[in-house]
Scaffold this motif. Structure first.
Motif, PDB file in Angstrom:
ATOM      1  N   GLU A 103      52.501  61.609   3.970  1.00 21.00           N
ATOM      2  CA  GLU A 103      51.254  61.387   3.252  1.00 21.00           C
ATOM      3  C   GLU A 103      50.781  62.634   2.513  1.00 21.00           C
ATOM      4  O   GLU A 103      51.011  63.765   2.948  1.00 21.00           O
ATOM      5  CB  GLU A 103      50.151  60.974   4.239  1.00 21.00           C
ATOM      6  N   ILE A 104      50.074  62.405   1.409  1.00 19.60           N
ATOM      7  CA  ILE A 104      49.304  63.449   0.736  1.00 19.60           C
ATOM      8  C   ILE A 104      47.848  63.005   0.712  1.00 19.60           C
ATOM      9  O   ILE A 104      47.539  61.908   0.247  1.00 19.60           O
ATOM     10  CB  ILE A 104      49.796  63.707  -0.698  1.00 19.60           C
ATOM     11  N   TRP A 105      46.968  63.855   1.234  1.00 20.31           N
ATOM     12  CA  TRP A 105      45.528  63.612   1.193  1.00 20.31           C
ATOM     13  C   TRP A 105      44.932  64.551   0.155  1.00 20.31           C
ATOM     14  O   TRP A 105      45.052  65.775   0.271  1.00 20.31           O
ATOM     15  CB  TRP A 105      44.887  63.870   2.561  1.00 20.31           C
ATOM     16  N   PHE A 106      44.287  63.979  -0.840  1.00 15.55           N
ATOM     17  CA  PHE A 106      43.777  64.756  -1.969  1.00 15.55           C
ATOM     18  C   PHE A 106      42.285  64.506  -2.147  1.00 15.55           C
ATOM     19  O   PHE A 106      41.843  63.366  -2.257  1.00 15.55           O
ATOM     20  CB  PHE A 106      44.546  64.369  -3.235  1.00 15.55           C
ATOM     21  N   LYS A 107      41.514  65.600  -2.192  1.00 14.93           N
ATOM     22  CA  LYS A 107      40.063  65.526  -2.403  1.00 14.93           C
ATOM     23  C   LYS A 107      39.673  66.421  -3.572  1.00 14.93           C
ATOM     24  O   LYS A 107      40.215  67.522  -3.734  1.00 14.93           O
ATOM     25  CB  LYS A 107      39.294  66.005  -1.166  1.00 14.93           C
ATOM     26  N   THR A 108      38.696  65.948  -4.359  1.00 14.72           N
ATOM     27  CA  THR A 108      38.194  66.756  -5.460  1.00 14.72           C
ATOM     28  C   THR A 108      36.790  66.300  -5.849  1.00 14.72           C
ATOM     29  O   THR A 108      36.398  65.158  -5.574  1.00 14.72           O
ATOM     30  CB  THR A 108      39.120  66.661  -6.687  1.00 14.72           C
ATOM     31  N   ASP A 109      36.083  67.179  -6.508  1.00 10.67           N
ATOM     32  CA  ASP A 109      34.791  66.841  -7.104  1.00 10.67           C
ATOM     33  C   ASP A 109      34.936  66.495  -8.574  1.00 10.67           C
ATOM     34  O   ASP A 109      34.003  66.014  -9.197  1.00 10.67           O
ATOM     35  CB  ASP A 109      33.830  68.028  -6.985  1.00 10.67           C
ATOM     36  N   THR A 154      35.194  68.264   6.463  1.00  6.68           N
ATOM     37  CA  THR A 154      34.684  68.835   5.224  1.00  6.68           C
ATOM     38  C   THR A 154      35.124  70.285   5.057  1.00  6.68           C
ATOM     39  O   THR A 154      35.415  70.985   6.024  1.00  6.68           O
ATOM     40  CB  THR A 154      33.145  68.774   5.167  1.00  6.68           C
ATOM     41  N   THR A 155      35.170  70.709   3.806  1.00 10.23           N
ATOM     42  CA  THR A 155      35.501  72.079   3.462  1.00 10.23           C
ATOM     43  C   THR A 155      34.247  72.769   2.938  1.00 10.23           C
ATOM     44  O   THR A 155      33.219  72.138   2.676  1.00 10.23           O
ATOM     45  CB  THR A 155      36.587  72.143   2.375  1.00 10.23           C
ATOM     46  N   GLU A 156      34.353  74.077   2.749  1.00 10.29           N
ATOM     47  CA  GLU A 156      33.230  74.850   2.209  1.00 10.29           C
ATOM     48  C   GLU A 156      32.813  74.317   0.837  1.00 10.29           C
ATOM     49  O   GLU A 156      31.620  74.125   0.558  1.00 10.29           O
ATOM     50  CB  GLU A 156      33.629  76.321   2.116  1.00 10.29           C
ATOM     51  N   HIS A 157      33.795  74.077  -0.047  1.00  7.33           N
ATOM     52  CA  HIS A 157      33.482  73.557  -1.375  1.00  7.33           C
ATOM     53  C   HIS A 157      32.902  72.150  -1.297  1.00  7.33           C
ATOM     54  O   HIS A 157      31.993  71.802  -2.058  1.00  7.33           O
ATOM     55  CB  HIS A 157      34.741  73.553  -2.247  1.00  7.33           C
ATOM     56  N   GLU A 158      33.418  71.363  -0.403  1.00  3.74           N
ATOM     57  CA  GLU A 158      32.940  69.990  -0.250  1.00  3.74           C
ATOM     58  C   GLU A 158      31.465  69.960   0.112  1.00  3.74           C
ATOM     59  O   GLU A 158      30.680  69.192  -0.462  1.00  3.74           O
ATOM     60  CB  GLU A 158      33.770  69.286   0.818  1.00  3.74           C
ATOM     61  N   ASP A 159      31.064  70.792   1.068  1.00  2.00           N
ATOM     62  CA  ASP A 159      29.656  70.858   1.465  1.00  2.00           C
ATOM     63  C   ASP A 159      28.784  71.321   0.301  1.00  2.00           C
ATOM     64  O   ASP A 159      27.676  70.807   0.091  1.00  2.00           O
ATOM     65  CB  ASP A 159      29.490  71.812   2.651  1.00  2.00           C
ATOM     66  N   MET A 160      29.284  72.277  -0.473  1.00  2.00           N
ATOM     67  CA  MET A 160      28.529  72.806  -1.606  1.00  2.00           C
ATOM     68  C   MET A 160      28.332  71.730  -2.677  1.00  2.00           C
ATOM     69  O   MET A 160      27.215  71.520  -3.164  1.00  2.00           O
ATOM     70  CB  MET A 160      29.261  74.007  -2.206  1.00  2.00           C
ATOM     71  N   PHE A 161      29.418  71.023  -3.036  1.00  2.00           N
ATOM     72  CA  PHE A 161      29.313  69.995  -4.061  1.00  2.00           C
ATOM     73  C   PHE A 161      28.437  68.830  -3.604  1.00  2.00           C
ATOM     74  O   PHE A 161      27.645  68.290  -4.384  1.00  2.00           O
ATOM     75  CB  PHE A 161      30.701  69.480  -4.445  1.00  2.00           C
TER      76      PHE A 161
END
Length: 218
Positions: free
Chosen positions: A154-160, A196-203
């Motif tokens: 699997e590839i799990w991909f997250k983005t804003d 969650t990641t640092e960027h995820e929380d920020m966005f």
């Protein structure tokens, strides 16, 4: 913002028991580098390691490889991982951390490495047309990942980034990955297992919806 150079970062990393200074020497034999023979998950662009710190400390039955390019970022990842394991009363024994240019990841992994899962979290969107081949989800990169990703891996991909997400859907199709799950609003989707990641929380704090997909190697 460009991170200021920290001359002490590399020496601290080289003293770390789970930092790999020569990742290309492990090509084809990553399973042998870990204490236990178990599934291997790979994070491409681990940043400050907040995502990896949680995942690895909570899942001792999985081995993890975390990659980024700058020592100044990796040294923070190293500290966050150590702190998370200390809270669990554990020694870091299922993580390998390293500096590696992801564009040439095929120099450190091959078909013998059998990676079970890849995480790509909030990578650089490279919006200019002439730079898009640098995207971690570009077809050129996905074809490289296929070489060491297990069948049904699997590839799990997250983005804003909306454009990156939409164009990545095409990249995955071009590379013969099956999109098994997709959401344009991860935090309201009911999807379980997200860390969650640092960027995820920020966005998210800015009201930006997080896009997420799970792709399977056919």
């Amino acid at each position: 913002m460009r991170m200021r150079r920290k001359p002490w970062a590399r020496p601290e990393l080289e003293e770390c028991s789970f930092f790999i200074t020569n990742p290309t020497e492990y090509k084809g034999k990553w399973s042998e580098s870990f204490t236990r023979n178990q599934p291997i998950y790979l994070e491409l662009g681990c940043g400050k390691g907040t995502f990896m710190a949680v995942h690895a400390a909570e899942n001792e039955n999985i081995n993890y490889i975390a990659i980024d390019i700058k020592d100044e970022v990796l040294v923070l990842a190293k500290r966050n991982i150590e702190a998370s394991f200390e809270e669990k009363g554990r020694k870091v024994d299922n993580v390998k951390l390293m500096a590696q240019e992801i564009a040439i990841i095929d120099e450190m992994l091959d078909s013998n490495d059998k990676i079970d899962k890849i995480y790509i979290n909030f990578c650089n969107p490279w919006p200019k047309e002439r730079h898009k081949k640098r995207r971690l989800t570009h077809t050129r990169q996905l074809n490289k990942y296929r070489e060491f990703l297990k069948e049904d891996g699997e590839i799990w991909f997250k983005t804003d980034d909306d454009e990156l997400f939409e164009e990545s859907l095409e990249y995955f199709k071009e590379s013969n990955f099956k999109i098994e799950y997709i959401t344009y609003d991860l935090h309201n989707s009911g999807f379980e297992g997200n860390v969650t990641t640092e960027h995820e929380d920020m966005f998210s704090a800015q009201g930006i919806k997080i896009k997420f997909l799970k792709a399977i190697k056919n």
